[in-house]
Scaffold this motif. Structure first.
Motif, mmCIF file in Angstrom:
data_model
loop_
_atom_site.group_PDB
_atom_site.id
_atom_site.type_symbol
_atom_site.label_atom_id
_atom_site.label_comp_id
_atom_site.label_asym_id
_atom_site.label_seq_id
_atom_site.Cartn_x
_atom_site.Cartn_y
_atom_site.Cartn_z
ATOM 1 N N LEU A 91 -11.779 -27.448 14.949
ATOM 2 C CA LEU A 91 -11.020 -26.596 14.026
ATOM 3 C C LEU A 91 -11.037 -27.175 12.619
ATOM 4 O O LEU A 91 -11.144 -26.432 11.633
ATOM 5 C CB LEU A 91 -9.578 -26.442 14.516
ATOM 6 C CG LEU A 91 -8.679 -25.542 13.657
ATOM 7 C CD1 LEU A 91 -9.276 -24.149 13.505
ATOM 8 C CD2 LEU A 91 -7.273 -25.461 14.244
ATOM 9 N N GLU A 92 -10.950 -28.498 12.528
ATOM 10 C CA GLU A 92 -11.013 -29.125 11.206
ATOM 11 C C GLU A 92 -12.354 -28.852 10.542
ATOM 12 O O GLU A 92 -12.419 -28.549 9.343
ATOM 13 C CB GLU A 92 -10.771 -30.624 11.334
ATOM 14 C CG GLU A 92 -10.673 -31.342 10.000
ATOM 15 C CD GLU A 92 -10.279 -32.793 10.141
ATOM 16 O OE1 GLU A 92 -9.941 -33.413 9.111
ATOM 17 O OE2 GLU A 92 -10.299 -33.322 11.273
ATOM 18 N N ALA A 93 -13.430 -28.924 11.316
ATOM 19 C CA ALA A 93 -14.766 -28.658 10.767
ATOM 20 C C ALA A 93 -14.909 -27.190 10.376
ATOM 21 O O ALA A 93 -15.467 -26.872 9.311
ATOM 22 C CB ALA A 93 -15.834 -29.042 11.787
ATOM 23 N N GLU A 94 -14.422 -26.289 11.233
ATOM 24 C CA GLU A 94 -14.491 -24.855 10.929
ATOM 25 C C GLU A 94 -13.669 -24.528 9.694
ATOM 26 O O GLU A 94 -14.097 -23.740 8.832
ATOM 27 C CB GLU A 94 -13.992 -24.045 12.129
ATOM 28 C CG GLU A 94 -14.903 -24.135 13.334
ATOM 29 C CD GLU A 94 -14.215 -23.755 14.633
ATOM 30 O OE1 GLU A 94 -14.876 -23.771 15.683
ATOM 31 O OE2 GLU A 94 -12.992 -23.443 14.591
ATOM 32 N N THR A 95 -12.498 -25.145 9.604
ATOM 33 C CA THR A 95 -11.635 -24.925 8.444
ATOM 34 C C THR A 95 -12.312 -25.419 7.172
ATOM 35 O O THR A 95 -12.302 -24.728 6.142
ATOM 36 C CB THR A 95 -10.282 -25.646 8.646
ATOM 37 O OG1 THR A 95 -9.617 -25.095 9.779
ATOM 38 C CG2 THR A 95 -9.402 -25.509 7.420
ATOM 39 N N ALA A 96 -12.876 -26.598 7.233
ATOM 40 C CA ALA A 96 -13.548 -27.160 6.056
ATOM 41 C C ALA A 96 -14.693 -26.266 5.601
ATOM 42 O O ALA A 96 -14.897 -26.054 4.391
ATOM 43 C CB ALA A 96 -14.071 -28.564 6.369
ATOM 44 N N GLN A 97 -15.445 -25.722 6.547
ATOM 45 C CA GLN A 97 -16.559 -24.850 6.204
ATOM 46 C C GLN A 97 -16.062 -23.576 5.512
ATOM 47 O O GLN A 97 -16.637 -23.139 4.513
ATOM 48 C CB GLN A 97 -17.341 -24.490 7.466
ATOM 49 C CG GLN A 97 -18.598 -23.680 7.213
ATOM 50 C CD GLN A 97 -19.387 -23.424 8.487
ATOM 51 O OE1 GLN A 97 -18.866 -23.565 9.589
ATOM 52 N NE2 GLN A 97 -20.636 -23.050 8.343
ATOM 53 N N ILE A 98 -14.990 -23.005 6.034
ATOM 54 C CA ILE A 98 -14.428 -21.782 5.445
ATOM 55 C C ILE A 98 -13.878 -22.057 4.055
ATOM 56 O O ILE A 98 -14.095 -21.285 3.105
ATOM 57 C CB ILE A 98 -13.332 -21.209 6.365
ATOM 58 C CG1 ILE A 98 -13.959 -20.694 7.662
ATOM 59 C CG2 ILE A 98 -12.560 -20.092 5.656
ATOM 60 C CD1 ILE A 98 -12.945 -20.350 8.738
ATOM 61 N N LEU A 99 -13.178 -23.166 3.904
ATOM 62 C CA LEU A 99 -12.591 -23.491 2.605
ATOM 63 C C LEU A 99 -13.666 -23.832 1.579
ATOM 64 O O LEU A 99 -13.548 -23.467 0.406
ATOM 65 C CB LEU A 99 -11.602 -24.650 2.750
ATOM 66 C CG LEU A 99 -10.395 -24.395 3.662
ATOM 67 C CD1 LEU A 99 -9.423 -25.566 3.594
ATOM 68 C CD2 LEU A 99 -9.689 -23.100 3.300
ATOM 69 N N ASP A 100 -14.700 -24.532 2.009
ATOM 70 C CA ASP A 100 -15.802 -24.848 1.089
ATOM 71 C C ASP A 100 -16.496 -23.574 0.622
ATOM 72 O O ASP A 100 -16.865 -23.447 -0.556
ATOM 73 C CB ASP A 100 -16.814 -25.772 1.771
ATOM 74 C CG ASP A 100 -16.314 -27.200 1.896
ATOM 75 O OD1 ASP A 100 -15.337 -27.543 1.198
ATOM 76 O OD2 ASP A 100 -16.898 -27.966 2.698
ATOM 77 N N ALA A 101 -16.674 -22.628 1.546
ATOM 78 C CA ALA A 101 -17.296 -21.355 1.173
ATOM 79 C C ALA A 101 -16.437 -20.618 0.159
ATOM 80 O O ALA A 101 -16.950 -20.018 -0.800
ATOM 81 C CB ALA A 101 -17.517 -20.493 2.414
ATOM 82 N N PHE A 102 -15.120 -20.666 0.357
ATOM 83 C CA PHE A 102 -14.221 -20.026 -0.600
ATOM 84 C C PHE A 102 -14.301 -20.699 -1.965
ATOM 85 O O PHE A 102 -14.350 -20.027 -3.002
ATOM 86 C CB PHE A 102 -12.780 -20.077 -0.087
ATOM 87 C CG PHE A 102 -11.761 -19.829 -1.163
ATOM 88 C CD1 PHE A 102 -11.603 -18.565 -1.714
ATOM 89 C CD2 PHE A 102 -10.976 -20.869 -1.647
ATOM 90 C CE1 PHE A 102 -10.670 -18.334 -2.725
ATOM 91 C CE2 PHE A 102 -10.044 -20.655 -2.651
ATOM 92 C CZ PHE A 102 -9.890 -19.381 -3.186
#
Length: 681
Positions: free
Chosen positions: A460-471
């Motif tokens: 979840l931390e990795a998925e969250t980081a990916q989503i936030l980086d994309a934003f």
């Protein structure tokens, strides 16, 4: 921590005389409070028949339930009557000073506790940090920073002169304590009118000796926030009301504090003055509104007592408000209420007979249009309370709190408690059914559980980081695109019209792009969290069955609720381009060479948008990511307690009496479980 000496000559604040329907409209909150008490009682009953580790989980849930304090932030125009309205909502007509100069006022939070839960009044006043004060002094606050970037030296000098005057006033008030107070707080086990005015209300009594008592506004210039804790006879549940400075704070020195106050609340009451309900000059207010959802906003048009004919004028005012909101992309279908804090406070103080003639005439006009058969049994005092609009405001506030915050909280707490209760039953089943064979593989089960925890949290931390980086990438592209377009538009304007023709450029486009990107990000984050939560629940359920067999089939694991993301209120911060008719635009007339100008213009925009881009890209996104991770971590913590409870019972075997071995305790647990399930249906 500093503690001021109690003022001997203090003027006590007493709750005002009340109409009998002071709590009208708060019925939904009363119903919620009763449900919360039922839930708390069920948690206590269950805890009494549970093992130590399940008790720990239940204790966490009780703490979450008891600490629930929904907050409502009031913001709006200067002189719109926000403070008078806060006083009326709290049922204390003279609690807060209602005539405060906006650039010395602070965010003041009233923490209201129901009257049947007696508490001692107390107060806490937080001062600015050295960095905040330095920003004001050396850069002139946000307005000064704008002037400095634009090279408007004359305007910047005016601002600095005003700030130096404020600094000198503060030094006269505080003397040698001035520097020592930065970043500190004052706490009191009481409060009164004199004490409150010392921290949030400007005064002119400079002649008293240092340390003199009762001088108005002694600490006002350096106070950043005030928290008052008190009993309130009308509220049925804990509630926080936040009074904020007007949106046109002279130096915008408290702009970030106000924005943070709105972020900390899920409900905002926007207070407008009926005489100037909402016009294009209120752009600071409109910007904040446009970044909130309709469910997060209630518009209260105050001061209808100052209208000549409220019955005829109010429909026109409402139509104008809705048109303005539509034109500037404000929240759709926002609730708009009308009323008078002046009338409400006259009721509270028993001063209806002292009302001025114009206000009395307005009240009569509004009564003729509003009173119907449902008001037939009301006394004159209660009738005026209804006409003041306070019951209608209470009703909307209470319904929003219960629907959007309270009911989901009860369901989440009850769902977690059901899991704990059924886990306790499973633990007893392991003992009763003699699942002693599970003991051999217990170490492996616990190790596997920790592996599951780490796997899902890391994922979840990795998925969250990916989503936030994309934003963040998308937000930066939107920012660059906006700067390119604005620069191109200005150069084109200069080439076509020259330097003497006024130019303006609306930054609303940038805000819309960023708001859209933020919305996409939150949707993706919530979808990813929901999927991860479901997968985690499935893996834990399979692990428990593999480890302990049929004895644990009754455990009811509920999928954690994904925490909602806060609105991107940081986008409401003012930037230089919002001041289209102000001095900042004059700077480019002094620039020679249009292409050379582009670099300076980009620097100006970069500096102006740095604050809210940082807030949006890093602060709010970090909070959103941390919230979804914390919810999953909480789920695993609860499951770990259940697993350890089962392990304890597995080790105990049949040689000891279980906590729910006798019928009375089993009945108590089942009754509690039935109550808990009623909140999850």
């Amino acid at each position: 921590m500093n503690m001021e000496t109690q003022i001997e000559s203090a003027t006590d604040i007493h709750a005002s005389a009340r109409p009998t329907n002071l709590n009208a409209g708060l019925e939904p909150l009363l119903d919620f409070a009763r449900k919360a008490q039922r839930l708390d009682a069920a948690l206590s009953a269950l805890s009494a028949v549970s093992g130590m580790r399940v008790q720990r989980s239940l204790s966490r849930l009780q703490s979450e339930l008891s600490s629930f304090e929904p907050s409502v932030t009031l913001l709006g125009q200067v002189k719109s009557g926000k403070t008078s309205l806060v006083n009326a909502m709290a049922g204390w007509a003279d609690l807060l000073p209602s005539d405060v100069n906006p650039w010395t006022s602070v965010v003041t939070s009233l923490h209201l506790t129901p009257g049947d839960a007696r508490i001692e009044n107390k107060a806490c006043f937080q001062f600015m940090t050295e960095a905040e004060w330095d920003r004001l002094l050396t850069k002139g606050g946000r307005i000064g920073e704008m002037a400095g970037r634009a090279g408007a030296s004359s305007e910047l000098q005016k601002i600095r002169t005003q700030i130096e005057d404020m600094r000198e006033r503060s030094r006269q008030r505080l003397g040698r304590k001035f520097e020592l107070l930065m970043g500190q707080k004052h706490e009191y086990g009481y409060f009164d009118k004199n004490l409150i005015e010392r921290y949030i209300c400007l005064g002119d009594d400079f002649d008293e000796e240092e340390g003199g008592a009762g001088e108005q506004g002694r600490f006002a210039d350096i106070t950043r926030a005030a928290d008052l804790y008190l009993n309130c006879q009308s509220v049925p549940h804990r509630l926080c009301l936040r009074d904020t400075p007007g949106v046109n704070d002279t130096f915008m020195m408290r702009e970030q504090i106000t924005i943070q106050a709105i972020r900390d609340s899920r409900l905002c009451v926007v207070v407008l003055s009926a005489g100037q309900a909402l016009t294009s000059v209120d752009m600071g207010l409109i910007r904040m509104l446009s970044n909130l959802k309709s469910r997060e906003v209630v518009i209260f048009v105050n001061r209808i007592d100052e209208l000549a004919a409220p019955a005829a004028q109010i429909p026109e005012i409402e139509a104008s408000i809705r048109q303005t909101l539509d034109s500037y992309h404000g929240p759709e279908d926002a609730t708009v209420l009308f009323g008078s804090a002046y009338w409400a406070n006259k009721v509270l103080t028993g001063g209806l007979e002292d009302m001025d003639k114009a206000s009395s005439a307005a009240l009569l006009n509004w009564a003729e249009a509003s009173v119907n058969s449902s008001h037939a049994d009301l006394s004159a005092q209660n009738m005026v309370w209804e006409l003041s609009g306070l019951p209608a405001l209470n009703r909307v506030v209470a319904e929003r709190i219960v629907t959007d915050l309270g009911t989901p909280l009860l369901a989440r707490v009850a769902g977690s408690a059901v899991t704990a209760a059924t886990g306790q039953q499973a633990a007893d089943a392991v003992r009763v059914q003699g699942e002693g064979g599970a003991q051999a593989g217990l170490h492996d089960t616990r190790a596997a559980f920790e592996t599951i925890c780490k796997s899902h949290l890391d994922a979840l931390e990795a998925e969250t980081a990916q989503i936030l980086d994309a934003f963040r990438d998308r937000a930066e592209r939107a920012h660059t695109t906006f700067t390119d377009r604005a620069t191109h538009a200005l150069i084109e304007h200069l080439e076509k019209w020259g330097e003497d023709c006024h130019w303006e450029y609306d930054p609303a486009g940038l805000r819309m792009l960023l708001r859209s990107a933020y919305s996409v990000m939150t949707s993706r984050l919530q979808a990813a969290a929901q999927a991860r939560y479901k997968a985690a629940v499935q893996d834990v359920a399979e692990l428990l069955y593999d480890g302990f067999g049929a004895a644990v089939e009754g455990i009811q694991l509920s999928v954690p609720e994904v925490p909602p993301a806060s609105s991107p209120i940081a986008l409401g911060q003012a930037i230089a381009l919002d001041f289209n008719d102000s001095w900042w635009a004059a700077w480019w007339r002094r620039t020679r060479g249009y292409q050379a100008f582009a670099k300076r213009f980009r620097s100006l925009i970069a500096g102006e948008t740095e604050d809210f881009m940082t807030q949006l890209k890093f602060v709010q996104t970090a909070d959103a990511g941390a919230a979804v991770l914390a919810r999953l971590q909480g789920f695993f913590d609860d499951q770990r307690d259940i697993l350890m409870e089962i392990a304890d019972h597995s080790r105990c075997g049949d040689d000891i009496q279980g906590l729910i071995a006798d019928d009375s305790r089993r009945t108590q647990a089942n009754d509690a479980l039935q109550t808990l399930r009623s909140f999850t249906e």
